[in-house]
Structure formats: structure tokens, C-alpha cells
Design a protein around this motif. Structure first.
Motif, short mmCIF file in Angstrom:
data_model
loop_
_atom_site.label_atom_id
_atom_site.label_comp_id
_atom_site.label_asym_id
_atom_site.label_seq_id
_atom_site.Cartn_x
_atom_site.Cartn_y
_atom_site.Cartn_z
N LYS A 30 0.74 -1.26 -0.20
CA LYS A 30 -0.13 -0.19 -0.21
C LYS A 30 0.64 1.37 -0.15
CE LYS A 30 -4.01 -1.01 0.54
NZ LYS A 30 -5.37 -0.78 -0.15
N ALA A 34 -2.18 5.07 2.38
CA ALA A 34 -3.70 4.55 2.79
C ALA A 34 -3.29 4.37 4.27
CB ALA A 34 -3.60 3.25 1.80
N GLN A 118 -6.99 7.97 -10.91
CA GLN A 118 -5.63 8.25 -10.06
C GLN A 118 -6.50 9.90 -9.63
OE1 GLN A 118 -2.24 8.74 -12.19
NE2 GLN A 118 -0.92 8.36 -10.32
N GLY A 122 -3.83 12.15 -5.46
CA GLY A 122 -3.37 10.57 -5.85
C GLY A 122 -2.01 11.49 -6.90
N TYR A 127 0.04 7.98 -6.48
CA TYR A 127 -1.13 6.21 -5.87
C TYR A 127 -2.22 6.68 -6.74
CZ TYR A 127 -4.25 8.74 -3.14
OH TYR A 127 -5.66 9.56 -2.75
N HIS A 129 -5.63 4.37 -8.49
CA HIS A 129 -6.60 2.17 -7.29
C HIS A 129 -6.87 1.76 -8.37
CE1 HIS A 129 -7.58 5.34 -4.44
NE2 HIS A 129 -7.70 6.18 -4.72
N ASP A 143 -11.46 -4.58 -6.83
CA ASP A 143 -10.63 -2.81 -6.72
C ASP A 143 -9.36 -3.19 -5.59
OD1 ASP A 143 -12.63 -1.61 -7.67
OD2 ASP A 143 -13.70 -2.21 -5.26
N ARG A 145 -6.90 -0.51 -3.83
CA ARG A 145 -6.94 0.40 -3.86
C ARG A 145 -5.18 0.99 -3.01
NH1 ARG A 145 -10.62 3.36 -3.18
NH2 ARG A 145 -10.62 4.38 -2.04
N TYR A 146 -4.77 2.22 -3.63
CA TYR A 146 -3.85 3.12 -3.20
C TYR A 146 -2.69 2.28 -3.22
CZ TYR A 146 -6.41 5.78 0.01
OH TYR A 146 -7.24 6.68 0.83
N PRO A 150 0.84 4.13 -10.29
CA PRO A 150 0.21 3.38 -10.52
C PRO A 150 0.30 2.54 -12.50
CG PRO A 150 -0.86 5.65 -10.26
CD PRO A 150 0.27 5.61 -9.55
#
Length: 186
Positions: A30, A34, A118, A122, A127, A129, A143, A145-146, A150
Motif C-alpha cells: 500500500k 493509505a 488517480q 493521488g 498513487y 486505484h 478493487d 486501492r492505494y 500506478p
């Protein structure tokens, strides 16, 4: 490390199909964003402990509030630490949980679509998702996330899918601009 090690590290290697030649391409922890709120809660325990001095005989209120803030924050940080998203040469999977381990797996051949989002923070902090779509109605891996960096992670997944031969490639050398022109000039 034994039993104690199981509670301190998710032990990704235990979930690999080593006999089949599965190797880890990327192990994603993560992003720090997060857990930023939980670290702030842990930092809040310091003034709560200091508040004990002014409370006098009711010092235990500050003690309980400070301990609660610290322990809840530490627990949530550890839960986020134990949450891993793994990209291998055969599949993607997510392992999370401290006392109960939850494993969700999706073979590369089942991934139909990957959406990457994003949010504005983010974009600033690096970061995003992921949302994985497959033909299955109910899936355990949807899903994520974080995810730090990416864009690079998305390209890694797309590259693994392409190198596995799961997507077709258009032969660019066969494409001729003159062939595409219609009689009406479009």
C-alpha cells in the motif's frame, strides 16, 4: 520465523506455484497515503498522554484515550502493511489479513479490462486505484486501492499479458495507408 512471522509478514512465497514455474514480477505494498491518517492518530496520542499531567487524579482518562489512539493507529498501519497485491507471470493476486488470511486470485487470461483511477491527491502523491474486470459476476479481486506508481504497475500487467500471448497484436507492417482510403476520400 514460524508462527510469529506469519503475523508480521504476509509471506507471499507460500502462495506461489513454484512447481509450475511461477515467479513474482512485482509485489505491491500500500502507498504511504493509505496510512497517513492512522499515523496522525498515533501522533495524537502524544498530546493525550501529556494531558494526563493537567488532569490530576483523573489522569487515567488521558491514559486510556492516548493508549486507544496509539493502539488503533498501530493496528490499522499493520493491517495496511499486511495487504499485498502481487503480479506474477501467471496471475495477479491479493493477500491481506493478519489473523485470517484472505487470498483472491485472477489468472492473466481472465483479465478483460483494467481501469486505473488517480484522484487529484493521488496525482500529487503518486498513487492510484485499480479496478479489474473479468467475465465472472462475483470476483474476489476487483478493487485494489492505494497502488503506488500506478502507471508503471499498469504497464507491467499489460506487458505480462502481452508476453504470455493472451492478447493479439496487429501486424503494423501489413498496414498500408492507401488501403484504408475509401472511394469517397475518407
Amino acid at each position: 520465523m514460524g508462527v510469529l512471522g506469519r503475523f508480521l509478514d504476509p509471506q507471499i512465497d507460500d502462495h506461489l506455484l513454484a512447481v509450475e514455474g511461477e515467479i513474482v514480477i512485482d509485489e505491491v505494498r500500500k502507498h504511504w497515503a493509505a496510512t497517513a491518517g492512522w499515523y496522525a492518530l498515533m501522533a495524537l496520542s502524544i498530546p493525550l498522554f501529556a494531558w494526563m499531567v493537567w488532569l490530576g487524579p483523573l489522569f487515567w482518562i488521558g491514559l486510556l484515550l492516548g493508549l486507544t489512539a496509539f493502539l488503533v493507529g498501530a493496528w490499522k498501519v499493520h493491517v495496511a502493511y499486511m495487504d499485498r497485491f502481487v503480479i506474477t507471470n501467471m496471475r495477479v493476486f491479493r493477500v491481506h489479513g493478519v489473523f485470517n488470511t484472505h487470498l483472491a486470485t485472477m489468472p492473466m487470461s481472465r483479465i478483460l479490462d483494467i481501469s486505473m483511477t488517480q484522484p487529484w491527491d493521488g496525482l500529487l502523491m503518486g498513487y492510484g486505484h485499480f479496478v479489474f474486470e473479468s467475465a465472472a459476476q462475483d470476483q474476489g479481486l476487483r478493487d485494489i486501492r492505494y497502488v503506488g506508481d500506478p502507471k508503471r504497475r499498469d504497464l507491467t500487467i499489460q506487458r505480462v499479458i502481452q508476453l504470455a500471448g493472451l492478447r493479439q497484436t496487429m501486424k503494423v507492417d501489413l498496414w498500408d495507408v492507401d488501403d484504408a482510403a475509401e472511394p469517397d476520400g475518407t
